[in-house]
Design a protein around this motif. Structure first.
Motif, PDB file in Angstrom:
ATOM      1  N   ALA A   1     -42.419   6.136  -2.726  1.00 60.48           N
ATOM      2  CA  ALA A   1     -42.877   7.401  -2.151  1.00 60.48           C
ATOM      3  C   ALA A   1     -44.170   7.846  -2.810  1.00 60.48           C
ATOM      4  CB  ALA A   1     -41.817   8.472  -2.330  1.00 60.48           C
TER       5      ALA A   1
ATOM      6  N   THR B   1     -61.323  13.762   0.875  1.00 58.84           N
ATOM      7  CA  THR B   1     -60.491  13.242  -0.207  1.00 58.84           C
ATOM      8  C   THR B   1     -61.342  12.263  -1.008  1.00 58.84           C
ATOM      9  OG1 THR B   1     -58.335  12.303  -0.752  1.00 58.84           O
ATOM     10  CG2 THR B   1     -59.499  11.276   1.078  1.00 58.84           C
TER      11      THR B   1
ATOM     12  N   PHE C   1     -41.310  16.486  -3.394  1.00 56.39           N
ATOM     13  CA  PHE C   1     -41.432  15.904  -4.744  1.00 56.39           C
ATOM     14  C   PHE C   1     -40.347  16.466  -5.674  1.00 56.39           C
ATOM     15  CE2 PHE C   1     -43.078  14.848  -8.814  1.00 56.39           C
ATOM     16  CZ  PHE C   1     -43.998  13.825  -8.653  1.00 56.39           C
TER      17      PHE C   1
HETATM   18  O1  UT7 Z   1     -41.444   9.129   1.244  1.00 59.88           O
HETATM   19  C1  UT7 Z   1     -40.913  10.327   1.679  1.00 59.88           C
HETATM   20  C2  UT7 Z   1     -40.966  11.353   0.731  1.00 59.88           C
HETATM   21  N1  UT7 Z   1     -42.309  11.794   0.443  1.00 59.88           N
HETATM   22  C3  UT7 Z   1     -42.595  12.033  -0.835  1.00 59.88           C
HETATM   23  O2  UT7 Z   1     -41.784  11.773  -1.698  1.00 59.88           O
HETATM   24  C4  UT7 Z   1     -43.903  12.706  -1.138  1.00 59.88           C
HETATM   25  C5  UT7 Z   1     -43.699  13.677  -2.271  1.00 59.88           C
HETATM   26  N2  UT7 Z   1     -44.865  14.478  -2.570  1.00 59.88           N
HETATM   27  C6  UT7 Z   1     -45.988  13.953  -3.083  1.00 59.88           C
HETATM   28  O3  UT7 Z   1     -46.092  12.763  -3.267  1.00 59.88           O
HETATM   29  C7  UT7 Z   1     -47.081  14.901  -3.482  1.00 59.88           C
HETATM   30  O4  UT7 Z   1     -46.631  16.222  -3.331  1.00 59.88           O
HETATM   31  C8  UT7 Z   1     -48.412  14.713  -2.699  1.00 59.88           C
HETATM   32  C9  UT7 Z   1     -49.066  13.413  -3.092  1.00 59.88           C
HETATM   33  C10 UT7 Z   1     -48.149  14.751  -1.211  1.00 59.88           C
HETATM   34  C11 UT7 Z   1     -49.396  15.829  -3.045  1.00 59.88           C
HETATM   35  O5  UT7 Z   1     -49.640  15.815  -4.430  1.00 59.88           O
HETATM   36  P1  UT7 Z   1     -49.533  17.141  -5.291  1.00 59.88           P
HETATM   37  O6  UT7 Z   1     -49.844  16.765  -6.667  1.00 59.88           O
HETATM   38  O7  UT7 Z   1     -48.196  17.758  -4.997  1.00 59.88           O
HETATM   39  O8  UT7 Z   1     -50.731  17.987  -4.703  1.00 59.88           O
HETATM   40  P2  UT7 Z   1     -50.695  19.433  -4.020  1.00 59.88           P
HETATM   41  O9  UT7 Z   1     -50.175  19.320  -2.628  1.00 59.88           O
HETATM   42  O10 UT7 Z   1     -50.035  20.405  -4.953  1.00 59.88           O
HETATM   43  O11 UT7 Z   1     -52.227  19.747  -3.953  1.00 59.88           O
HETATM   44  C12 UT7 Z   1     -53.021  19.928  -5.141  1.00 59.88           C
HETATM   45  C13 UT7 Z   1     -54.448  20.132  -4.724  1.00 59.88           C
HETATM   46  C14 UT7 Z   1     -54.623  21.175  -3.646  1.00 59.88           C
HETATM   47  O12 UT7 Z   1     -55.868  21.837  -3.872  1.00 59.88           O
HETATM   48  P3  UT7 Z   1     -55.913  23.282  -4.592  1.00 59.88           P
HETATM   49  O13 UT7 Z   1     -55.107  24.189  -3.707  1.00 59.88           O
HETATM   50  O14 UT7 Z   1     -55.314  23.096  -5.945  1.00 59.88           O
HETATM   51  O15 UT7 Z   1     -57.370  23.593  -4.609  1.00 59.88           O
HETATM   52  C15 UT7 Z   1     -54.719  20.366  -2.380  1.00 59.88           C
HETATM   53  O16 UT7 Z   1     -55.437  21.025  -1.353  1.00 59.88           O
HETATM   54  O17 UT7 Z   1     -54.965  18.914  -4.185  1.00 59.88           O
HETATM   55  C16 UT7 Z   1     -55.481  19.158  -2.863  1.00 59.88           C
HETATM   56  N3  UT7 Z   1     -55.228  17.957  -2.060  1.00 59.88           N
HETATM   57  C17 UT7 Z   1     -56.085  16.938  -1.988  1.00 59.88           C
HETATM   58  N4  UT7 Z   1     -57.299  16.732  -2.536  1.00 59.88           N
HETATM   59  C18 UT7 Z   1     -57.905  15.577  -2.263  1.00 59.88           C
HETATM   60  C19 UT7 Z   1     -54.127  17.661  -1.315  1.00 59.88           C
HETATM   61  N5  UT7 Z   1     -54.282  16.456  -0.755  1.00 59.88           N
HETATM   62  C20 UT7 Z   1     -55.477  15.992  -1.156  1.00 59.88           C
HETATM   63  C21 UT7 Z   1     -56.183  14.789  -0.902  1.00 59.88           C
HETATM   64  N6  UT7 Z   1     -57.395  14.630  -1.482  1.00 59.88           N
HETATM   65  N7  UT7 Z   1     -55.669  13.813  -0.133  1.00 59.88           N
END
Ligand code: UT7
Length: 332
Positions: A261, A29, A228
């Motif tokens: 969150a 990350t 989300f």
């Molecule tokens: O408090 C309880 C409730 N929880 C929440 O409300 C959390 C809600 N969800 C979120 O906050 C977001 O969905 C996250 C922050 C968990 C993830 O963000 P996102 O913008 O939804 O990312 P994503 O899961 O769609 O992933 C986008 C890309 C993926 O790569 P590809 O497939 O596009 O190549 C992931 O593999 O980002 C990648 N990715 C990361 N990259 C670097 C996922 N996590 C990471 C990371 N560092 N930590």
């Protein structure tokens, strides 16, 4: 009928600060991704052997009691929100009661994850309104960092969650005084597995086995995208429900404190409600997501920073595992 009012707020977070660069040494990350997708730059993680959910909640509670000018011996009941208790059995409320030397008062644990603190507040509010108790300690505290999968696979959740504790003293006041106007609680068990930790569950032949350890099922699992999408809808619904129940317009809100969150979720709600920056409080940037502790920690920090003044209309709202979601509207 009596009304309940927040008399004091306090919080405590572990000393150990984990930056995004620290996380980048554990998993694939980077600082830019975490800031852009979550708004978080650093968070606090507990130090094993030093911090416990009980010790953190004791510190937060003592601060809240001091600020309220209330003695621990004056508290009639504890409502403790956590999904990460120090013991599997018993709950954390009794451990806090023991630490604070609170005799034999009742202590109730609430397991509603990110909405846990508002559920706890709602229950305490009902006890005060019926006249059963006069002063209640309401706590939200979590150690999430020990249930995170810190490998590349778990990176989307492990960059978000963090540890800490917050507490309030809720007291009975006359019905014409400022205080809690209403609370609104919801759940939808259909989505339980979108954000959950299945083990060590009781419905297994044995609760802990090598197979279970190898499965990694005792780590938190989250479908971030699904959470989300539901969160942004439910946050808006439950805030509107609170305003409508009190015949108030969104312009009446002096400070919105959303569950911390993801900064993007808070910004989405702010924009939908058309609230200026000074009417929304966020501290996820340096606290991360501490589940049931985010709202009381934010309340305490907002109060310290002079962002909450007597008589202000405060809106609390949360969404999380369950799914559960909730709101509370109160005059400070
Ligand atoms: O408090 C309880 C409730 N929880 C929440 O409300 C959390 C809600 N969800 C979120 O906050 C977001 O969905 C996250 C922050 C968990 C993830 O963000 P996102 O913008 O939804 O990312 P994503 O899961 O769609 O992933 C986008 C890309 C993926 O790569 P590809 O497939 O596009 O190549 C992931 O593999 O980002 C990648 N990715 C990361 N990259 C670097 C996922 N996590 C990471 C990371 N560092 N930590």
């Amino acid at each position: 009928m009596k009304k309940s009012r927040i008399l004091g707020v306090g919080h405590y977070v572990p000393e150990h600060v984990v930056t995004n660069d620290d996380l980048a040494k554990m998993m694939d990350t980077n600082h830019e991704w975490i800031v852009e997708r979550t708004g978080i730059t650093e968070r606090h993680w507990f130090t094993p052997g030093v911090d416990t959910v009980t010790s953190m909640s004791k510190n937060a509670s003592e601060m809240a009691l001091k600020r309220a000018g209330v003695l621990a011996s004056e508290i009639d009941f504890i409502v403790f929100a956590t999904i990460t208790p120090d013991y599997f059995i018993p709950g954390n409320g009794v451990l806090l009661q023991r630490e604070l030397g609170m005799g034999t008062i009742g202590a109730l644990d609430i397991r509603n994850a990110c909405s846990g603190f508002i559920y706890a507040l709602s229950i305490a509010d009902q006890f005060i309104k019926t006249g059963m108790y006069k002063k209640i300690l309401v706590v939200g505290a979590e150690i999430q960092s020990s249930a995170l999968d810190k490998s590349d696979e778990g990176r989307s959740s492990s960059v978000i969650f963090a540890d800490g504790a917050g507490a309030i003293v809720l007291g009975a006041v006359e019905s014409d005084q400022p205080g809690i106007l209403s609370t609104h609680l919801h759940a939808q068990g259909e989505y339980a597995e979108e954000l959950y930790c299945s083990d060590p569950g009781s419905s297994r032949e044995v609760r802990i086995s090598q197979e279970l350890i190898d499965s990694g099922n005792f780590n938190l699992k989250m479908n971030g995208n699904a959470v989300f999408k539901h969160a942004v809808v439910r946050f808006m619904e439950v805030i509107k429900e609170a305003l409508e129940a009190n015949h108030l317009d969104k312009s009446a809100i002096d400070l919105l404190i959303p569950h911390q969150a993801n900064l993007r979720i808070s910004q989405y709600i702010q924009q939908k409600l058309g609230l200026p920056d000074e009417k929304v409080f966020n501290n996820i940037m340096h606290m991360g997501n501490t589940t049931a502790a985010t709202i009381p920690i934010a309340l305490s920090e907002a109060w310290e920073q002079g962002r909450i003044k007597e008589g202000d209309l405060i809106c609390l709202a949360a969404f999380g595992s369950g799914f559960t979601w909730a709101s509370a509207l109160l005059n400070w």
